[in-house]
Design an enzyme around this catalytic site. Structure first.
Site, PDB file in Angstrom:
ATOM      1  N   TYR A   1      -1.568   6.987   3.681  1.00  0.00           N
ATOM      2  CA  TYR A   1      -2.106   7.115   5.039  1.00  0.00           C
ATOM      3  C   TYR A   1      -2.181   8.551   5.539  1.00  0.00           C
ATOM      4  O   TYR A   1      -2.202   8.788   6.746  1.00  0.00           O
ATOM      5  CB  TYR A   1      -1.310   6.246   6.033  1.00  0.00           C
ATOM      6  CG  TYR A   1      -1.330   4.782   5.680  1.00  0.00           C
ATOM      7  CD1 TYR A   1      -2.502   4.034   5.778  1.00  0.00           C
ATOM      8  CD2 TYR A   1      -0.183   4.137   5.197  1.00  0.00           C
ATOM      9  CE1 TYR A   1      -2.532   2.690   5.442  1.00  0.00           C
ATOM     10  CE2 TYR A   1      -0.203   2.795   4.853  1.00  0.00           C
ATOM     11  CZ  TYR A   1      -1.383   2.074   4.980  1.00  0.00           C
ATOM     12  OH  TYR A   1      -1.407   0.744   4.639  1.00  0.00           O
TER      13      TYR A   1
ATOM     14  N   GLY B   1       0.857  -1.183   0.000  1.00  0.00           N
ATOM     15  CA  GLY B   1       0.000   0.000   0.000  1.00  0.00           C
ATOM     16  C   GLY B   1       0.891   1.230   0.000  1.00  0.00           C
ATOM     17  O   GLY B   1       1.099   1.888  -1.022  1.00  0.00           O
ATOM     18  N   ARG B   2       1.507   1.471   1.159  1.00  0.00           N
ATOM     19  CA  ARG B   2       2.387   2.617   1.348  1.00  0.00           C
ATOM     20  C   ARG B   2       3.451   2.729   0.261  1.00  0.00           C
ATOM     21  O   ARG B   2       3.715   3.812  -0.259  1.00  0.00           O
ATOM     22  CB  ARG B   2       3.096   2.438   2.708  1.00  0.00           C
ATOM     23  CG  ARG B   2       4.003   3.560   3.117  1.00  0.00           C
ATOM     24  CD  ARG B   2       4.840   3.161   4.351  1.00  0.00           C
ATOM     25  NE  ARG B   2       4.110   2.403   5.326  1.00  0.00           N
ATOM     26  CZ  ARG B   2       3.462   2.930   6.359  1.00  0.00           C
ATOM     27  NH1 ARG B   2       3.471   4.225   6.557  1.00  0.00           N
ATOM     28  NH2 ARG B   2       2.815   2.162   7.209  1.00  0.00           N
TER      29      ARG B   2
ATOM     30  N   CYS C   1      -6.750  22.747  16.730  1.00  0.00           N
ATOM     31  CA  CYS C   1      -6.775  23.151  18.136  1.00  0.00           C
ATOM     32  C   CYS C   1      -6.332  22.052  19.083  1.00  0.00           C
ATOM     33  O   CYS C   1      -7.132  21.559  19.880  1.00  0.00           O
ATOM     34  CB  CYS C   1      -8.148  23.690  18.472  1.00  0.00           C
ATOM     35  SG  CYS C   1      -8.416  25.251  17.619  1.00  0.00           S
TER      36      CYS C   1
HETATM   37  N1  LLP Z   1      -2.221  -6.093   3.864  1.00  0.00           N
HETATM   38  C1  LLP Z   1      -2.848  -6.062   5.060  1.00  0.00           C
HETATM   39  C2  LLP Z   1      -3.587  -7.233   5.489  1.00  0.00           C
HETATM   40  C3  LLP Z   1      -2.753  -4.910   5.862  1.00  0.00           C
HETATM   41  O1  LLP Z   1      -3.359  -4.897   7.032  1.00  0.00           O
HETATM   42  C4  LLP Z   1      -2.024  -3.800   5.418  1.00  0.00           C
HETATM   43  C5  LLP Z   1      -1.922  -2.573   6.224  1.00  0.00           C
HETATM   44  C6  LLP Z   1      -1.416  -3.856   4.152  1.00  0.00           C
HETATM   45  C7  LLP Z   1      -1.534  -5.030   3.409  1.00  0.00           C
HETATM   46  C8  LLP Z   1      -0.652  -2.718   3.548  1.00  0.00           C
HETATM   47  O2  LLP Z   1       0.435  -2.304   4.315  1.00  0.00           O
HETATM   48  P1  LLP Z   1       1.452  -1.245   3.658  1.00  0.00           P
HETATM   49  O3  LLP Z   1       2.088  -1.931   2.488  1.00  0.00           O
HETATM   50  O4  LLP Z   1       0.669  -0.065   3.250  1.00  0.00           O
HETATM   51  O5  LLP Z   1       2.416  -0.925   4.729  1.00  0.00           O
HETATM   52  N2  LLP Z   1      -2.016   3.754   9.260  1.00  0.00           N
HETATM   53  C9  LLP Z   1      -0.698   3.175   9.398  1.00  0.00           C
HETATM   54  C10 LLP Z   1      -0.541   1.930   8.571  1.00  0.00           C
HETATM   55  C11 LLP Z   1      -1.586   0.885   8.886  1.00  0.00           C
HETATM   56  C12 LLP Z   1      -1.436  -0.310   7.997  1.00  0.00           C
HETATM   57  C13 LLP Z   1      -2.566  -1.263   8.175  1.00  0.00           C
HETATM   58  N3  LLP Z   1      -2.515  -2.435   7.351  1.00  0.00           N
HETATM   59  C14 LLP Z   1       0.340   4.232   9.024  1.00  0.00           C
HETATM   60  O6  LLP Z   1      -0.021   5.354   8.702  1.00  0.00           O
HETATM   61  O7  LLP Z   1       1.539   3.958   9.092  1.00  0.00           O
END
Ligand code: LLP
Length: 438
Positions: free
Chosen positions: A393, A296-297, A364
């Protein structure tokens, strides 16, 4: 901090001292669209997609790269991801609705989540979703019943909790034993889940899934979790006749946010994961399964840059200088909830030696600080500040706190800027009000 790979690939500082993104002058973009403004660089976005597809399929041809929508999704982005050959990982009816509205092929959509509602399960079943990644016994039961009613045999994966610590922030660690997600291998839950899924007449168990956390800066946790999953799969084959045709190590691939926190290249994750896949299946004496990775990220993070206008400043002699911008925790809550660090760069002129300042938001709360202690040229009211690595995110976790308006997104490419999300208006804020029952 100079422009580097923390910024999008196309980022340049031109002779006029301005930051350029996708061939567009950041100052012109701000004149046209205002601030706060999120700029997404199309070249970076597409090249991240291509890197994931390329690095993984090079090593394991049967790989499907699935984008985790929670990092950020809207219809225009979904279309680009589709063009790049990615599938989607959705975690809500809302994300699925967006995918459908973008005419995204549903068979390439994977539905995750630890508490999918009956309505969401039904919606996804009716839509013909590719896979449910089933998280718990209640979901297994509900899905079996709903698929039965619909006269379907639904493909599923089981989400397992392997008990591996990926060393991320505790709020974003999921693969450890003390986690709300998945069937725990160590407690025997996972085995029960495999048995139930295999005996369910309307479910077709095609494979296993783990996700450890995010962002993961090391490759070893993936390998460790995969070793455990393949051992488990081998045991389940002996005991129950499980055939693991598909396997997913989830997502969680890190990106670089600051000068001192480099992330492994995509190829390093691909090498570690594919070698663990091949070793794991060889050791278990089974054919290598189809691999599903869920970045994702790492797809959108680097492509996004947030632009803000500098407003008030406050100097507390001997303590700190606060420089406030016109956005903050409502569009990027990550520093406030995870203590996440970002770089900041002056986008409208090159400056001198500068000073140490703290970039505060306009909301605030004292905790509304975007970047603590950053060295910047002396900032003046009206300056444009750029925060890189803001594609993931930030907007997906944005709120209307203080009745603020969520910012627009402009997609830049070859000197052209295309608005792909408009700024909210005051009317948008009141759209859901119900007055006198009407
Ligand atoms: N697959 C599953 C099952 C997940 O739960 C997640 C992320 C991903 C893939 C994708 O992860 P990525 O490749 O984006 O790291 N809000 C937090 C991140 C929460 C991620 C939750 N799950 C932040 O801003 O760092």
């Amino acid at each position: 901090m100079m422009i580097s790979h923390i910024f999008p690939e196309t980022a340049r500082v031109r002779d006029n001292g301005h930051l350029f993104l996708g061939g567009c002058d950041a100052v012109d973009l701000v004149d046209r669209f205002g601030t706060p403004l999120y700029v997404f660089d199309e070249a970076t976005l597409r090249s991240q997609c291509a890197q994931f597809v390329g690095e993984f399929t090079l090593r394991h041809a049967d790989t499907q790269v699935v984008y985790a929508c929670k990092a950020f999704i809207n219809r225009p982005l979904a279309q680009i991801l589709h063009e790049e050959g990615l599938g989607l990982d959705v975690v809500s009816g809302g994300e699925l609705a967006i995918a459908r509205a973008a005419a995204f092929p549903v068979e390439k959509v994977y539905f995750h989540g630890n508490n999918k509602t009956p309505e969401e399960l039904r919606f996804a079943l009716d839509a013909g979703i590719g896979r449910f990644v089933v998280d718990n016994f209640l979901e297994l039961e509900r899905l079996e019943a709903l698929a039965g009613e619909a006269g379907k045999k639904q493909d599923i994966l089981l989400r397992l909790s392997p008990g591996v610590d990926p060393h991320t922030h505790q709020h974003t660690t999921t693969g450890i034993i003390d986690s709300k997600f998945g069937f725990t291998i160590a407690t025997g839950q996972a085995e029960t889940a495999v048995a139930r899924a295999m005996s369910a007449s309307h479910l077709n168990l095609v494979g296993l899934h783990v996700h450890l956390g995010s962002p993961i800066f090391e490759t070893e946790p993936y390998q460790l979790a995969m070793r455990m999953t393949f051992q488990f799969a081998a045991q389940m084959r002996e005991k129950l006749g499980l055939r693991m045709a598909e396997f997913s190590p989830g997502g969680g691939f890190a990106i670089q946010y600051t000068g001192d926190s480099p992330a492994p290249p995509v190829g390093a994750y691909a090498e570690a994961i594919v070698s663990a896949l091949h070793e794991g299946s060889r050791a278990a004496g089974m054919p290598a399964p189809r691999l599903i990775v869920e970045p994702g990220r790492s797809i959108v993070g680097r492509a996004g840059v947030a632009l803000y206008t500098v407003g008030a400043t406050k100097e507390i002699p001997g303590v700190r200088k606060y420089v406030s911008v016109d956005g903050g925790m409502a569009d990027n809550i990550r520093p406030a909830i995870y203590g996440s660090r970002y770089e900041a760069v002056l986008a409208n002129r090159t400056g001198g030696v500068g000073e140490l300042v703290t970039i505060a938001g306009k909301f605030c709360e004292s905790g509304d600080v975007l970047v603590r202690d950053v060295q910047l040229p002396e900032l003046r009211t009206g300056d444009i500040l750029a925060i890189p690595a803001a594609g993931a995110y930030c907007l997906s976790m944005a709120s209307n706190y203080n009745a603020s308006l969520k910012p627009p997104i402009v997609l830049v490419k070859d000197g052209n800027a295309r608005l792909i999300r408009r700024r909210e208006t005051y009317e948008d804020l009141m759209r859901c009000d119900v007055i006198d029952g009407r």
